[in-house]
Design a protein around this motif. Structure first.
Motif, PDB file in Angstrom:
ATOM      1  N   ARG A  78       0.739  -1.358  -0.130  1.00  0.00           N
ATOM      2  CA  ARG A  78       0.049  -0.060   0.048  1.00  0.00           C
ATOM      3  C   ARG A  78       0.735   1.303  -0.187  1.00  0.00           C
ATOM      4  O   ARG A  78       1.913   1.473   0.681  1.00  0.00           O
ATOM      5  N   LEU A  82      -3.452   3.665  -2.363  1.00  0.00           N
ATOM      6  CA  LEU A  82      -3.378   2.873  -3.322  1.00  0.00           C
ATOM      7  C   LEU A  82      -2.665   1.462  -3.264  1.00  0.00           C
ATOM      8  O   LEU A  82      -1.825   1.424  -2.098  1.00  0.00           O
ATOM      9  N   ARG A  83      -2.956   0.678  -3.801  1.00  0.00           N
ATOM     10  CA  ARG A  83      -2.346  -0.678  -3.778  1.00  0.00           C
ATOM     11  C   ARG A  83      -1.762  -0.884  -5.293  1.00  0.00           C
ATOM     12  O   ARG A  83      -2.055  -0.895  -6.074  1.00  0.00           O
ATOM     13  N   ASP A 130      -4.265  -1.349  -7.736  1.00  0.00           N
ATOM     14  CA  ASP A 130      -4.380  -0.329  -8.846  1.00  0.00           C
ATOM     15  C   ASP A 130      -3.238  -0.385  -9.870  1.00  0.00           C
ATOM     16  O   ASP A 130      -3.578   0.062 -10.934  1.00  0.00           O
ATOM     17  N   ARG A 348      -7.194   5.774 -11.287  1.00  0.00           N
ATOM     18  CA  ARG A 348      -6.108   6.202 -10.319  1.00  0.00           C
ATOM     19  C   ARG A 348      -4.970   5.469 -10.549  1.00  0.00           C
ATOM     20  O   ARG A 348      -3.841   6.064 -10.383  1.00  0.00           O
ATOM     21  N   GLY A 349      -4.788   4.148 -10.841  1.00  0.00           N
ATOM     22  CA  GLY A 349      -3.520   3.364 -11.139  1.00  0.00           C
ATOM     23  C   GLY A 349      -2.980   3.859 -12.355  1.00  0.00           C
ATOM     24  O   GLY A 349      -1.849   3.991 -12.512  1.00  0.00           O
ATOM     25  N   LEU A 352      -1.225   6.931 -11.761  1.00  0.00           N
ATOM     26  CA  LEU A 352       0.059   6.772 -10.914  1.00  0.00           C
ATOM     27  C   LEU A 352       0.911   6.123 -12.014  1.00  0.00           C
ATOM     28  O   LEU A 352       2.230   6.466 -11.790  1.00  0.00           O
TER      29      LEU A 352
END
Length: 388
Positions: A78, A82-83, A130, A348-349, A352
């Motif tokens: 994490r 996010l993961r 993500d 959101r991934g 990122l």
């Protein structure tokens, strides 16, 4: 174990995603039989870092027309909300490459389908992940191309340095630089004999593994603190994982993971932790004692002995792994650039992933610019000192 999720075949490929619990890791180890894989995807490495990780670990198995083709063992970490799924061990996992069955190697035109099938299965089975951050990957391993590089990727910011052993150890000791190495080694030998004699040994029992790792963690912590660098080995999870790894490797054929130490005058002065492939020894980590014998460079002496042994065993490469350091440059004549894959699985991934590509490009620019690199090191050291 969570129920496995299997995707429908696409282009002959089908993927199964398991949790990294005992059953999932057992399935992974069975899948690896007869496959090609680097040390950070070795079943021993996966078990050491992911043992009973459950939902915080992923085992993804890709088959083609029912035959094993490709696999990945990943840890889920994490970062804020996010993961991220990455190779087990994070920054400790270098020279990465998927588990690959050569007979089922996707043809060049099929590699995108294979990679997308695997990624799609992970995203479907684990919608909470993500992004995939598959960094420091080799472009090829044992002559096989990396199918994961069909995915969006960029050049890693850090070089990997190695020594070509194909001409034998004597070749390395020829010429001006080789003669200087030999002369330095003779001088070191005299100093160590005067200090009470020396021996190089490998840990062959759980007790020796624990003693060498305890000392390594302590020496590394002290040295990194003096350099103003955060201790990547300091986290309890990291130390426990390395302990499980080297314990599990004891007695395994081929010594897949091994600790070596140099003892002088009854005291251990230098330590290396190494992995091995069919034709290479990889130094995963090293350190030395900064004591009254530091002037004799025990770390360099241990590397000399390690490289000599690797050459005598017929290895074609002694790999110092990722990182450009002066002590590596004394030996190395092979430079490798790895590749980083950032693949967003959610909105959101994907944001990122775009940011990760930009940060990686910036890091690469800084590391390739000597002035910028010096300024970055100075700023990092000042920041560490202000926090202490």
């Amino acid at each position: 174990m969570a129920a496995p999720e299997t995707t429908q075949p696409a282009g002959g490929f089908s993927a199964t995603v398991l949790s990294a619990d005992a059953a999932g890791l057992e399935a992974y180890a069975a899948f690896c039989a007869g496959a090609v894989y680097p040390p950070p995807q070795d079943p021993l490495w996966a078990d050491a870092w992911l043992g009973n990780a459950g939902e915080e670990g992923v085992v993804a198995l890709l088959s083609r027309d029912g035959a094993p083709a490709l696999a990945l063992a990943l840890e889920v970490v994490r970062i804020g909300p996010l993961r991220i799924a990455r190779f087990p061990g994070g920054q400790h996992a270098n020279g990465n490459f998927p588990v690959l069955h050569p007979d089922a190697l996707p043809a060049e035109g099929d590699r995108m389908d294979a990679a997308r099938s695997l990624v799609g299965a992970i995203g479907s089975a684990r919608p909470q992940i993500d992004m995939l951050a598959l960094e420091r990957q080799q472009k090829a391993f044992r002559g096989l191309p990396n199918p994961l590089l069909a995915l969006p990727h960029t050049v890693s910011p850090n070089l990997s340095l190695a020594v070509d052993l194909t001409g034998g150890f004597d070749r390395l000791l020829k010429g001006g630089s080789g003669r200087r190495r030999r002369k330095k080694n003779r001088s070191q030998t005299r100093k160590m004999e005067a200090a009470g004699g020396y021996r190089r040994f490998a840990a062959t029992s759980p007790r020796e593994v624990d003693e060498l790792l305890d000392l390594f963690f302590a020496l590394k912590r002290a040295r990194l603190a003096r350099m103003g660098i955060s201790d990547l080995f300091g986290a309890p999870h990291v130390q426990a994982s390395f302990r499980r790894l080297f314990h599990a490797a004891l007695g395994k054929s081929g010594c897949p993971f091994v600790l070596h130490a140099l003892e002088v005058g009854g005291k251990v002065r230098a330590i290396t932790g190494s992995s091995r492939t069919e034709d290479a020894i990889i130094c995963e980590f090293s350190t030395f004692a900064e004591d009254e014998l530091a002037h004799a460079s025990p770390g360099d002496f241990l590397f000399f002995e390690n490289i000599a042994e690797a050459s005598a065993e017929g290895m074609s490469l002694y790999d110092f792994s990722v990182g450009d350091e002066p002590y590596k440059r004394l030996w190395c004549d092979v430079e490798t650039r790895h590749a980083d894959v950032f693949m967003g699985l959610t909105a959101r991934g994907r944001a990122l992933a775009n940011a990760s590509f930009a940060v990686t490009r910036m890091k690469r620019f800084v590391k390739q610019n000597p002035v910028m690199a010096r300024l970055a090191r100075r700023a990092r050291k000042m920041s560490a000192q202000s926090e202490s």
